[in-house]
Design an enzyme around this catalytic site. Structure first.
Site, PDB file in Angstrom:
ATOM      1  N   HIS A 189      45.118  -7.344 -72.942  1.00  0.00           N
ATOM      2  CA  HIS A 189      46.018  -7.556 -73.578  1.00  0.00           C
ATOM      3  C   HIS A 189      46.056  -7.690 -75.221  1.00  0.00           C
ATOM      4  O   HIS A 189      46.778  -7.655 -76.382  1.00  0.00           O
ATOM      5  CB  HIS A 189      46.953  -7.436 -73.136  1.00  0.00           C
ATOM      6  CG  HIS A 189      48.051  -7.155 -71.942  1.00  0.00           C
ATOM      7  ND1 HIS A 189      48.273  -7.309 -70.577  1.00  0.00           N
ATOM      8  CD2 HIS A 189      48.653  -5.632 -72.423  1.00  0.00           C
ATOM      9  CE1 HIS A 189      48.636  -5.982 -70.328  1.00  0.00           C
ATOM     10  NE2 HIS A 189      49.215  -5.000 -71.106  1.00  0.00           N
ATOM     11  N   ARG A 297      42.323   5.799 -75.658  1.00  0.00           N
ATOM     12  CA  ARG A 297      41.893   5.173 -73.969  1.00  0.00           C
ATOM     13  C   ARG A 297      43.313   4.681 -73.467  1.00  0.00           C
ATOM     14  O   ARG A 297      44.615   4.391 -73.680  1.00  0.00           O
ATOM     15  CB  ARG A 297      41.989   3.293 -74.716  1.00  0.00           C
ATOM     16  CG  ARG A 297      40.353   2.898 -74.571  1.00  0.00           C
ATOM     17  CD  ARG A 297      40.767   1.411 -75.306  1.00  0.00           C
ATOM     18  NE  ARG A 297      39.255   0.441 -75.758  1.00  0.00           N
ATOM     19  CZ  ARG A 297      38.982   0.810 -76.735  1.00  0.00           C
ATOM     20  NH1 ARG A 297      39.371   0.755 -78.369  1.00  0.00           N
ATOM     21  NH2 ARG A 297      36.969  -0.168 -76.392  1.00  0.00           N
ATOM     22  N   GLU A 432      27.360   3.607 -71.234  1.00  0.00           N
ATOM     23  CA  GLU A 432      27.586   1.937 -71.655  1.00  0.00           C
ATOM     24  C   GLU A 432      27.374   1.458 -70.459  1.00  0.00           C
ATOM     25  O   GLU A 432      27.710   0.249 -69.962  1.00  0.00           O
ATOM     26  CB  GLU A 432      29.260   1.979 -71.487  1.00  0.00           C
ATOM     27  CG  GLU A 432      29.953   2.544 -70.835  1.00  0.00           C
ATOM     28  CD  GLU A 432      31.961   2.689 -71.023  1.00  0.00           C
ATOM     29  OE1 GLU A 432      32.349   1.558 -71.314  1.00  0.00           O
ATOM     30  OE2 GLU A 432      32.178   3.727 -69.700  1.00  0.00           O
ATOM     31  N   ASP A 456      30.715  -2.492 -73.465  1.00  0.00           N
ATOM     32  CA  ASP A 456      29.627  -2.331 -71.623  1.00  0.00           C
ATOM     33  C   ASP A 456      28.416  -2.919 -72.008  1.00  0.00           C
ATOM     34  O   ASP A 456      27.847  -3.405 -71.022  1.00  0.00           O
ATOM     35  CB  ASP A 456      31.020  -1.979 -70.874  1.00  0.00           C
ATOM     36  CG  ASP A 456      31.866  -2.169 -70.500  1.00  0.00           C
ATOM     37  OD1 ASP A 456      32.039  -2.978 -70.067  1.00  0.00           O
ATOM     38  OD2 ASP A 456      32.891  -0.809 -70.636  1.00  0.00           O
ATOM     39  N   CYS A 503      31.230   4.890 -79.648  1.00  0.00           N
ATOM     40  CA  CYS A 503      33.043   3.880 -79.822  1.00  0.00           C
ATOM     41  C   CYS A 503      33.487   2.935 -79.168  1.00  0.00           C
ATOM     42  O   CYS A 503      34.486   2.139 -79.642  1.00  0.00           O
ATOM     43  CB  CYS A 503      33.925   4.937 -79.423  1.00  0.00           C
ATOM     44  SG  CYS A 503      33.103   5.383 -77.538  1.00  0.00           S
TER      45      CYS A 503
HETATM   46  C1  PEP Z   1      33.001  -0.332 -74.714  1.00  0.00           C
HETATM   47  O1  PEP Z   1      32.227  -0.450 -73.019  1.00  0.00           O
HETATM   48  O2  PEP Z   1      32.543   0.372 -75.421  1.00  0.00           O
HETATM   49  C2  PEP Z   1      34.430   1.122 -74.675  1.00  0.00           C
HETATM   50  C3  PEP Z   1      34.052   0.914 -75.960  1.00  0.00           C
HETATM   51  O3  PEP Z   1      35.118   0.637 -73.678  1.00  0.00           O
HETATM   52  P1  PEP Z   1      35.993  -0.040 -73.862  1.00  0.00           P
HETATM   53  O4  PEP Z   1      35.810  -1.366 -74.705  1.00  0.00           O
HETATM   54  O5  PEP Z   1      37.678   0.547 -73.190  1.00  0.00           O
HETATM   55  O6  PEP Z   1      35.986  -0.183 -72.127  1.00  0.00           O
HETATM   56 MG    MG Z   2      33.774   0.371 -71.522  1.00  0.00          MG
END
Ligand code: PEP
Ligand code: MG
Length: 580
Positions: A189, A297, A432, A456, A503
């Site tokens: 958060h 997101r 990811e 990820d 992203c």
């Molecule tokens: C990522 O894993 O790079 C991604 C964009 O998703 P999140 O950061 O929301 O897991």
């Molecule tokens: Mg992710």
């Protein structure tokens, strides 16, 4: 001078003195009372609750002005809990029947609720809110003046072991110039709210609260994930220069490049998109030249309520974003809950290994009703703009087939009910998980686009928990394994004739833009908005041919530090304005 390394979660440079927020361990003086004291304790608790409600309502109003209604709803949710009759009775019951002192009743009741919340993977994400509420009530009962971050007198870098969501959301952005947190990761958060407020932040820094004192001078480099303690004059000067260059060049670049294409000197066109968590971020992104939203997101819709969002709530949020996009594309990512979302250091997921557990698309496939509501809302908005849908954490073709089937069934329902939707809705997946990158050529046959989630992908490839401060210095975007998986994914997508974006936070690092361009990425989706003109500038300053040569060299460098050095050298040559 000492340099501490953490996880870069909110870019930018801040230089100021430390404001140390002490850990809020609260000592409870007495646990039990006599029968004659019951009514007095009940009264004390009533008063504390009224006071807490007053504080929460005031905070909600202040935060709503500074950070928008969605974040302010955190406080409204806390206030809602406090007004809940059942919740209140639990406290009073303990005072009346067990003769608990008011503080002890609060702490025991909250402990019990915490247990209940922890046993449910959805509710577990709200445990930090319970903790926050408990601290507020205890402070009020004990009479200790709560440290309100909103009433600081001078500019500071806020250093804390951890910040509750409400503390982060209520910081005075005029005064709090940077945030340093001992624990946590980029998706806590705290990290997300710091980004939304535009405050440079580094998390996962390790034991800084014991080592720093209030008044120490520090530099927070929220782009590189560095905290520089008592910097020497030379470092201070260089950072001051970088900060003013980046502020000035940011404004100039925004004006100059807003309507320019992200195109290399030899004609390779890529697209610069923005990541958002809340629809209210769209205008800022567009103003900075975003060509669309590359990652919405949507799990943050959960912040507003204890219940999963309804189809209508999804629809309204997406419509709000679409209306402000003026026809630009928007990639809506389906719910990605679980693991570190939203727990941060409070993470209390009940699974033994939550990152390898029932998170993200796996959770949604286990709760198809939640996913269906969201997909129906997406289908509904699809006729109002260029909407695309993207599924997170895909690790096999089978999962893609399952979600596609669900989507097909819903389209069928829409057909039967005569409801309109975009029959060419583009369906993409996030790459990811290493298995998805390795099997990219198989997955590419079933979808319309890929978006690489490096946050990820890096953690799963190098086996580095992205939220664990003990290994955060091993979290290396330029590790050859990561770069090779990116390349493999891009090549597979292009062989199949589909586009591939990126992203993860790596796209928000201007230093990596040319390298990613060279690897063949078609669009970069980044945050915060001020980064977007810099990304365009990087793309426009180089020849695609040279970027390719750089990437071919870098994927063969064994050592990530050496790779970083070479990339930075290249950047300095072609982008002296951004990399002085
Ligand atoms: C990522 O894993 O790079 C991604 C964009 O998703 P999140 O950061 O929301 O897991
Ligand atoms: Mg992710």
């Amino acid at each position: 001078m000492e340099i501490k390394r953490g996880v870069a979660v909110s870019p930018g440079i801040a230089i100021a003195e430390v404001f140390l927020l002490e850990a809020e361990g609260v000592r409870i003086p007495e646990h039990f009372i006599s029968a004659g004291q019951v009514e007095r304790e009940v009264q004390r608790l009533e008063t504390a609750m009224e006071q807490a409600l007053g504080e929460l309502e005031a905070l909600a109003r202040r935060v709503s002005d500074a950070a928008g209604a969605t974040i302010a709803e955190i406080f409204s949710a806390h206030a809602g809990m406090l007004r809940d009759q059942y919740f209140r009775e639990e406290f009073f019951e303990r005072i009346r029947t067990k003769k608990y002192a008011a503080e002890f009743a609060v702490s025991r009741t909250m402990r019990q609720w915490r247990k209940v919340f922890q046993e449910d993977s959805f509710l577990a994400t709200r445990v930090p809110d319970l903790d926050d509420l408990e601290r507020r009530l205890l402070r009020s009962l004990l009479g200790a003046k709560r440290e309100e971050l909103g009433t600081l007198k001078s500019e500071v870098i806020l250093v804390a072991h951890d910040l509750a969501p409400s503390q982060t959301a209520s910081v005075d952005t005029e005064r709090v110039k940077g945030i340093v947190i001992e624990g946590g990761g980029p998706t806590s958060h705290t990290a997300i709210i710091a980004r939304a407020l535009g405050i440079p932040a580094v998390v996962g820094v390790g034991s800084v609260t014991a080592e720093l004192s209030g008044g120490d001078m520090v530099i927070v480099d929220g782009s590189q994930g560095l905290v520089i303690v008592e910097p020497d004059e030379e470092t201070l000067e260089s950072y001051r220069k970088r900060r003013s260059v980046s502020m000035q060049s940011g404004l100039i670049l925004m004006e100059e490049l807003r309507d320019q294409p992200a195109e290399t000197m030899d004609g390779r066109r890529v697209h610069i998109m923005a990541n958002i968590e809340f629809p209210r971020e769209v205008p800022g992104a567009v103003e900075h030249g975003a060509e669309g939203i590359g990652l919405y997101r949507t799990e943050f819709l959960y912040l507003a309520s204890d219940e999963p969002p309804t189809e209508r709530e999804h629809f309204e949020a997406y419509m709000e974003a679409i209306r402000q996009l003026g026809g630009r594309p928007m990639i809506i990512r389906t719910l990605d809950l679980g693991a570190d979302k939203f727990g941060g250091v409070h993470d209390v997921a009940v699974e033994r290994n939550p990152f390898l557990g029932r998170r993200s698309i796996r959770y949604c496939l286990d709760h198809p009703e939640i996913l269906r509501d969201q997909l129906r809302a997406i289908l509904r908005v699809s006729v109002h703009g260029d909407v695309r849908v993207m599924f997170p954490l895909i690790s096999s073709v089978d999962e893609v087939l399952q979600v596609r089937r669900m989507l097909d069934d819903l389209c069928e329902e829409f057909e039967q009910q005569g409801e309109d939707y975009d029959r060419d809705l583009q369906v993409g997946i996030m790459v990811e998980v290493p298995s998805a990158a390795v099997c990219a050529e198989m997955l590419a046959q079933h979808v319309d686009f890929f978006s690489i989630g490096t946050n990820d992908l890096i953690q799963y490839t190098i086996a580095i928990d992205r939220a664990n401060e003990h290994v955060s210095d091993m979290y290396r975007p330029l590790h050859p394994a990561v770069l090779r998986l990116i390349k493999m994914t891009v090549d597979a997508a292009h062989d199949q004739g589909i586009e591939v974006g990126l992203c993860g936070e790596m796209a928000s690092e201007v230093a990596y833009a040319i390298l990613l361009l060279g690897l063949g990425i078609d669009h970069l989706s980044a945050w915060p908005a001020v980064i977007l003109p810099q990304l365009k500038k990087a793309i426009r300053s180089v020849r695609y041919e040279d970027a390719r040569a750089l990437s071919e060299k870098i994927v063969n460098i064994q050592d990530a530090d050496e790779a970083t050095r070479i990339v930075m050298e290249f950047n300095k040559n072609v982008l002296p304005g951004l990399f002085p």
